[in-house]
Design an enzyme around this catalytic site. Structure first.
Site, short mmCIF file in Angstrom:
data_model
loop_
_atom_site.label_atom_id
_atom_site.label_comp_id
_atom_site.label_asym_id
_atom_site.label_seq_id
_atom_site.Cartn_x
_atom_site.Cartn_y
_atom_site.Cartn_z
N GLU B 47 -2.69 -11.23 -0.11
CA GLU B 47 -1.86 -10.03 0.03
C GLU B 47 -0.84 -9.99 -1.11
O GLU B 47 -0.36 -11.02 -1.56
CB GLU B 47 -1.15 -10.06 1.40
CG GLU B 47 -0.50 -8.73 1.75
CD GLU B 47 -0.03 -8.67 3.22
OE1 GLU B 47 -0.80 -9.10 4.11
OE2 GLU B 47 1.08 -8.19 3.44
N HIS B 111 2.55 -2.85 -0.19
CA HIS B 111 1.80 -4.10 -0.05
C HIS B 111 0.33 -3.79 0.26
O HIS B 111 -0.03 -2.63 0.45
CB HIS B 111 2.44 -5.03 0.99
CG HIS B 111 2.29 -4.58 2.42
ND1 HIS B 111 3.10 -3.62 2.98
CD2 HIS B 111 1.43 -4.96 3.40
CE1 HIS B 111 2.75 -3.44 4.26
NE2 HIS B 111 1.73 -4.24 4.54
N HIS B 113 -3.51 -4.56 2.23
CA HIS B 113 -4.17 -5.01 3.46
C HIS B 113 -5.65 -5.20 3.18
O HIS B 113 -6.24 -4.38 2.48
CB HIS B 113 -4.07 -3.94 4.56
CG HIS B 113 -2.82 -4.02 5.39
ND1 HIS B 113 -2.68 -3.35 6.58
CD2 HIS B 113 -1.65 -4.70 5.18
CE1 HIS B 113 -1.48 -3.59 7.07
NE2 HIS B 113 -0.83 -4.40 6.24
N ASP B 124 5.14 -5.21 9.78
CA ASP B 124 5.42 -4.17 8.77
C ASP B 124 6.47 -3.16 9.27
O ASP B 124 7.50 -2.96 8.63
CB ASP B 124 4.15 -3.39 8.41
CG ASP B 124 3.12 -4.25 7.70
OD1 ASP B 124 3.49 -5.34 7.20
OD2 ASP B 124 1.94 -3.83 7.65
ZN LIG Z 1 1.02 -4.89 6.36
#
Ligand SMILES: [Zn+2]
Lengths: 348, 173
Positions: B47, B111, B113, B124
């Site tokens: 990630e 970010h 996924h 989140d």
């Molecule tokens: Zn996330």
């Protein structure tokens, strides 16, 4: 839509005739030409044993319509109607009356020339005054104004008195907007934008470019005002996009007898006699390039509408309208914000 | 908005999203290309994340994201988590803000996924709500999640704690 109206405003300020010294110079030249004519014509008519005629003057063309744009090549012009109270039968050859005007002005500037629709007075600083010579309605049995067409030495069929009514043309081109001041203002702007687009994108020789009066007639047919009816803030971008779209959908397949084929054609019919298409002298190739460039204009305007970033939208607009369309700095188009702080973050 | 499945972005298009009040937010083509390079296509891809930097445009109040930060030393990356430290990213924000007389600023977070059509996890949304209260920002914050097939954006503000998912803006021809 990116907010580009501010940049259309400054562009309009740069291209319009009116805010600059050039217009004063044009007014001066017009005055001088009028004075020279009034001073010298009596002697000219006397020399030819003709009755002295005292002309009256009327502004014509984009100057009278207030749709003038600053020329890119510095070749400023002003159209002036010169009306003589004499009938077309008194001067069966219209070129003779044009020669009297020529004689009254010749030698006072760099060059005076009899051209088919006018007598042109050239000044060495790039300015010229086009004098359209008329036999005025009051002197003619049918009470109509006639324009003197033809040059010295041209065949008889090209020396004609042509019925012509530029004042009514101007009235007709603007009567749509009676009662809508803001719409009329934006209409004039749209005409100026289209004329500058034409100057930037077409070569100016021959009939390569659509004539300014043609674009004006097209705007009369297809322009719709676009502004906020509460704040009266104009939306020139949307108005121009819709104008270009409407003009493009008005192209039709038309039989051109001189080329013996069907071609894609946009016409701009004069709203007064002789009701001709002012694009009639363009070739099918020139008309094709008109359609291609108009398509580019429409597509670019659409991209500018879709563009979020004001600076990017202005760059697109500069590509079609030329360097007088300003591209602002990024910082000029964005809000000043207080000092930001971003703490750590975690995501999953 | 669905994305090309190729890792290499031949010609990346900018992405435009529409807020409920009609204001638009645009991620420039270079920002989109940069984000897509971190999309977690492989099982081993970790990630990633960073901050969004850009401009609130005058008059239209539309927003342009023209810069993102990438994972930097001090950040912690796992297959299913990303912890971003403050210092290096805050430094990038301050540089942009100062160099632009305050016209380029912090706009939010992004970010990745490892899923096609990403939805925010509880971690989140919890962290987004905290940031909406604790961070210093102008009007709104935007939160981008880069999935393997889709990039999605949410938005919130100090007053509007409910996070709103933004619609991608269709460009009609
Ligand atoms: Zn996330």
């Amino acid at each position: 839509m990116a907010s580009v109206q501010k940049y259309f405003d400054s562009f309009h300020g740069k291209i319009r005739l009116g805010l600059f010294d050039e217009e004063d110079t044009l007014r001066d030249k017009r005055r001088i030409v009028r004075e020279k004519l009034l001073a010298n014509l009596p002697d000219v008519f006397k020399k030819h044993n003709e009755k002295n005629l005292v002309p009256t003057f009327r502004d014509q063309g984009s100057y009278a319509m207030r749709t003038g744009t600053r020329p890119l090549d510095g070749d400023f012009d002003i159209d002036q109607g010169v009306y003589f109270e004499t009938s077309t039968t008194d001067y069966p050859d219209p070129v003779v009356l044009k020669e009297r005007v020529y004689e009254a002005l010749n030698g006072h500037t760099k060059r005076v020339e009899i051209r088919r629709p006018c007598v042109t007075v050239f000044y060495k600083d790039g300015y010229h005054v086009d004098l359209a010579i008329y036999s005025c309605a009051a002197a003619n049995a049918d009470k109509k104004d006639y324009l003197a067409m033809g040059k010295v030495g041209s065949e008889e069929k090209y020396r004609v008195w042509q019925e012509s009514d530029p004042t009514t043309l101007t009235t007709k081109l603007f009567e749509r907007f009676d009662g809508d001041e803001t719409g009329r203002k934006q209409y004039r702007r749209a005409i100026r934008f289209m004329k500058r687009w034409k100057d930037v994108n077409f070569v100016s020789n021959g009939h390569s470019a659509p004539r300014g009066i043609g674009l004006t007639i097209n705007a009369n047919s297809y322009f719709q005002p676009r502004y906020n009816t509460t704040t009266f803030v104009l939306d020139d971008l949307t108005a121009l996009h819709e104008l270009s779209k409407e003009m493009l959908s008005a192209f039709t397949s038309t039989w051109v007898s001189t080329e013996w084929k069907f071609v894609r054609w946009l016409s701009a019919k004069l709203l007064v006699t002789p009701f001709n298409d002012v694009y009639e002298k363009m070739t099918s190739k020139q008309m094709e390039s008109f359609e291609t460039k108009l398509t580019e204009l429409r597509d670019t305007l659409k991209k500018a509408i879709d563009e979020v970033d004001t600076r990017k939208a202005c760059q697109l607009l500069r590509n079609v309208f030329g360097d007088d369309f300003e591209v602002p700095d990024e910082s000029e188009t964005a809000r000043a914000t207080p000092a930001p702080v971003s703490t750590h973050s975690q995501s999953a | 908005m669905s994305l090309p499945m190729t890792n290499e972005t031949a010609t990346t298009e900018p992405l435009v999203f529409c807020q409920p009040d009609g204001r638009r937010i645009k991620l420039t083509a270079s920002v989109v290309a940069q984000l897509l390079r971190y999309a977690q296509h492989q099982l081993t891809d970790k990630e990633a994340g960073g901050v969004l930097i850009g401009r609130y445009l005058c008059d239209s109040d539309d927003i342009v994201v023209d810069q993102v930060t990438e994972p930097m030393p001090g950040d912690k990356r796992g297959r299913y988590f990303f912890h971003r430290a403050q210092k290096a990213h805050q430094h990038a924000i301050e540089q942009a803000w100062q160099a632009s007389q305050g016209t380029r600023t912090y706009l939010g977070e992004w970010h990745t996924h490892p899923e096609a059509n990403p939805t925010p996890s509880g971690v989140d949304t919890g962290d987004w709500r905290r940031k909406l209260q604790q961070d210093q920002y102008f009007e709104r914050l935007f939160f981008v999640i880069v999935g393997t097939q889709e990039v999605r954006v949410w938005c919130g503000s100090r007053k509007q704690a409910k996070l709103i998912s933004l619609q991608s803006h269709p460009v009609e021809s």
